[in-house]
Design a protein around this motif. Sequence first.
Motif: not given
Length: 127
Positions: A69-91
């Motif tokens: 997906c495309e995510m916006e950083l605190l600086t306003g920059e947009k970057v590509k990233a993949v978010v994974h789930m570890e267990g049932n409570n950690k991104l």
Amino acid sequence: MSFTGKYELQSQENFEPFMKALGLPDEQIQKGKDMKSISEIVQDGNKFKVTVTTGSKVLSNEFTIGEECEMELLTGEKVKAVVHMEGNNKLVATLKGLKSVTELNGDTITHTMTLGDLTYKRISKRI
């Protein structure tokens, strides 16, 4: 375990040095360090929408676990990233050399970001 809810920032560690390392201007860092921050998370299965409101600044990202997906950083920059789930409570995600871990324990969310040897930690409670 569902992440859905609104969370208010309770405490943070290493805000100033971390934001400097990201390249945020000092004026923005000084304004942002004492502001109340509310995070709202909406989880629908593997789809997430995360909106963080700090003062008048709103940062919103949407993603699906395991998909690029495309995510916006605190600086306003947009970057590509993949978010994974570890267990049932950690991104977990890595964005441009920055490691982001969001962990839910009961009504507390701990968000830890690591850049090189600098770690920034935010603790928020469900409201």
